[in-house]
Design an enzyme around this catalytic site. Structure first.
Site, mmCIF file in Angstrom:
data_model
loop_
_atom_site.group_PDB
_atom_site.id
_atom_site.type_symbol
_atom_site.label_atom_id
_atom_site.label_comp_id
_atom_site.label_asym_id
_atom_site.label_seq_id
_atom_site.Cartn_x
_atom_site.Cartn_y
_atom_site.Cartn_z
ATOM 1 N N TYR A 156 0.836 -1.204 0.000
ATOM 2 C CA TYR A 156 0.000 0.000 0.000
ATOM 3 C C TYR A 156 0.874 1.259 0.000
ATOM 4 O O TYR A 156 0.638 2.194 -0.780
ATOM 5 C CB TYR A 156 -0.894 -0.041 1.242
ATOM 6 C CG TYR A 156 -1.890 1.084 1.368
ATOM 7 C CD1 TYR A 156 -3.069 1.090 0.640
ATOM 8 C CD2 TYR A 156 -1.659 2.139 2.260
ATOM 9 C CE1 TYR A 156 -3.990 2.110 0.776
ATOM 10 C CE2 TYR A 156 -2.572 3.166 2.402
ATOM 11 C CZ TYR A 156 -3.738 3.156 1.661
ATOM 12 O OH TYR A 156 -4.646 4.176 1.808
ATOM 13 N N LYS A 160 1.141 4.222 -2.849
ATOM 14 C CA LYS A 160 0.823 5.621 -2.558
ATOM 15 C C LYS A 160 2.018 6.543 -2.823
ATOM 16 O O LYS A 160 1.840 7.695 -3.244
ATOM 17 C CB LYS A 160 0.326 5.765 -1.117
ATOM 18 C CG LYS A 160 -1.001 5.034 -0.864
ATOM 19 C CD LYS A 160 -2.086 5.510 -1.809
ATOM 20 C CE LYS A 160 -3.464 4.982 -1.460
ATOM 21 N NZ LYS A 160 -4.489 5.423 -2.401
HETATM 22 P P1 NAI Z 1 -13.439 2.989 0.922
HETATM 23 O O1 NAI Z 1 -13.035 1.553 0.928
HETATM 24 O O2 NAI Z 1 -14.476 3.461 1.878
HETATM 25 O O3 NAI Z 1 -13.908 3.430 -0.559
HETATM 26 C C1 NAI Z 1 -13.150 3.065 -1.691
HETATM 27 C C2 NAI Z 1 -14.082 2.988 -2.893
HETATM 28 O O4 NAI Z 1 -13.303 2.576 -4.019
HETATM 29 C C3 NAI Z 1 -15.202 1.954 -2.722
HETATM 30 O O5 NAI Z 1 -16.435 2.495 -3.128
HETATM 31 C C4 NAI Z 1 -14.750 0.822 -3.620
HETATM 32 O O6 NAI Z 1 -15.828 0.033 -4.154
HETATM 33 C C5 NAI Z 1 -14.006 1.569 -4.723
HETATM 34 N N1 NAI Z 1 -13.091 0.695 -5.460
HETATM 35 C C6 NAI Z 1 -12.271 -0.261 -4.943
HETATM 36 N N2 NAI Z 1 -11.626 -0.879 -5.944
HETATM 37 C C7 NAI Z 1 -12.025 -0.301 -7.110
HETATM 38 C C8 NAI Z 1 -11.720 -0.513 -8.471
HETATM 39 N N3 NAI Z 1 -10.856 -1.467 -8.866
HETATM 40 N N4 NAI Z 1 -12.330 0.253 -9.412
HETATM 41 C C9 NAI Z 1 -13.221 1.209 -9.037
HETATM 42 N N5 NAI Z 1 -13.558 1.458 -7.757
HETATM 43 C C10 NAI Z 1 -12.968 0.696 -6.805
HETATM 44 O O7 NAI Z 1 -12.084 3.796 1.091
HETATM 45 P P2 NAI Z 1 -11.791 5.309 1.547
HETATM 46 O O8 NAI Z 1 -11.331 5.282 2.954
HETATM 47 O O9 NAI Z 1 -12.898 6.186 1.144
HETATM 48 O O10 NAI Z 1 -10.502 5.606 0.666
HETATM 49 C C11 NAI Z 1 -10.530 6.356 -0.538
HETATM 50 C C12 NAI Z 1 -9.093 6.610 -0.976
HETATM 51 O O11 NAI Z 1 -8.409 7.329 0.048
HETATM 52 C C13 NAI Z 1 -8.285 5.336 -1.223
HETATM 53 O O12 NAI Z 1 -7.404 5.533 -2.314
HETATM 54 C C14 NAI Z 1 -7.489 5.189 0.057
HETATM 55 O O13 NAI Z 1 -6.301 4.457 -0.136
HETATM 56 C C15 NAI Z 1 -7.211 6.658 0.393
HETATM 57 N N6 NAI Z 1 -6.866 6.882 1.784
HETATM 58 C C16 NAI Z 1 -7.751 6.575 2.797
HETATM 59 C C17 NAI Z 1 -7.387 6.798 4.118
HETATM 60 C C18 NAI Z 1 -8.294 6.475 5.255
HETATM 61 O O14 NAI Z 1 -7.842 6.636 6.407
HETATM 62 N N7 NAI Z 1 -9.527 6.078 5.041
HETATM 63 C C19 NAI Z 1 -6.064 7.362 4.448
HETATM 64 C C20 NAI Z 1 -5.242 7.645 3.324
HETATM 65 C C21 NAI Z 1 -5.640 7.419 2.041
#
Ligand code: NAI
Length: 248
Positions: A156, A160
């Site tokens: 991961y 990133k």
């Molecule tokens: P989440 O898991 O709640 O939402 C991620 C969304 O991406 C989901 O709707 C999922 O279905 C979709 N997704 C997954 N694989 C996919 C694919 N192959 N094609 C299209 N859509 C896909 O995650 P969250 O927390 O909202 O994270 C969003 C972004 O922020 C991610 O890139 C994550 O790595 C990043 N992030 C999140 C942090 C956190 O603390 N929640 C911290 C740092 C970064």
């Protein structure tokens, strides 16, 4: 007048979480919203309705961001439906955590493909549209672990860090065409992704945060709005940490 009036934004993985918060915030500033997710199910349709309720055009598209052909097709469809793409947010992401000794090749490949290759796919498909417009703002969703590394998240963190270098490279390559590219590095944000962590891990994280709370998806959406809008017209190739002052 909204900060994003007349602009069209494409947000990947926006059926829920941070992507959804970004889509809603952009819509509240006047942007039309195209978003993708793996499935456009009832939950995603509800997201479309919430965005439309803000008086803008919205549509959800089922597409696997990790797939190059899928992405080319969906971007062509979005460009046909909306007529332009001004803002691209590469938000789709997953975790498959594990210590290096126990990490499978599949865990590595999945995370790199969904988190990093997806951004290549979308930038590759969207930049010809943005170059014709001679304007565009690309935002890559990175993470603080992409800046600092994290034990148990080598796949991961590497994906990133790649998102940051990709944004910086695109900023240099396409700045002369009016295209800006930046990265956001969120810290610990309260979403389904972090809800899956154990109470112990969550307590450990919150001790490291000077502001003494996890971030909200809206905290991240506010910075995305700044980077998407003309408020940041002279900002490119940057990474902004949204982490409550956390020093990892
Ligand atoms: P989440 O898991 O709640 O939402 C991620 C969304 O991406 C989901 O709707 C999922 O279905 C979709 N997704 C997954 N694989 C996919 C694919 N192959 N094609 C299209 N859509 C896909 O995650 P969250 O927390 O909202 O994270 C969003 C972004 O922020 C991610 O890139 C994550 O790595 C990043 N992030 C999140 C942090 C956190 O603390 N929640 C911290 C740092 C970064």
């Amino acid at each position: 007048m909204g900060l994003l009036d007349g602009k069209t934004a494409l947000v990947t993985g926006a059926a829920r979480g941070i992507g959804k918060a970004i889509a809603l915030k952009f819509a509240s500033e006047g942007a039309n919203i195209a978003f993708t997710d793996l499935m456009i199910d009832e939950n995603a349709e509800n997201t479309v309705k919430e965005i439309e309720a803000m008086g803008v055009k919205a549509k959800g598209y089922a597409s696997n961001a990790a797939n190059f052909e899928d992405t080319a097709k969906v971007v062509a469809q979005i460009n046909a439906d909306f007529g332009r793409i001004d803002i691209l947010v590469n938000n789709a992401g997953i975790t498959r955590d594990g210590l290096m000794m126990r990490m499978s090749e599949q865990q590595w490949d999945m995370v790199i493909n969904v988190n990093l290759k997806s951004a290549f796919n979308f930038i590759h498909a969207c930049t010809p549209v943005m170059m014709r417009q001679r304007a565009g703002s690309i935002i890559n969703m990175a993470s603080v672990v992409g800046v600092h590394g994290n034990a148990g998240q080598a796949n991961y963190a590497a994906s990133k860090a790649g998102m940051i270098a990709l944004a910086k490279s695109i900023a240099q390559e396409l700045g002369s065409r009016g295209i800006r590219a930046n990265a956001i590095a969120p810290g610990f944000i309260l979403t389904d992704m972090t809800a899956a962590l154990s109470d112990e891990v969550r307590a450990e994280w919150s001790k490291k945060i000077p502001l003494r709370r996890g971030g909200t998806p809206e905290d991240v959406a506010n910075i995305a709005t700044f980077l998407a809008s003309d408020m940041s017209s002279y900002v490119s190739g940057q990474v902004i940490q949204v982490d409550g002052g956390m020093n990892m």
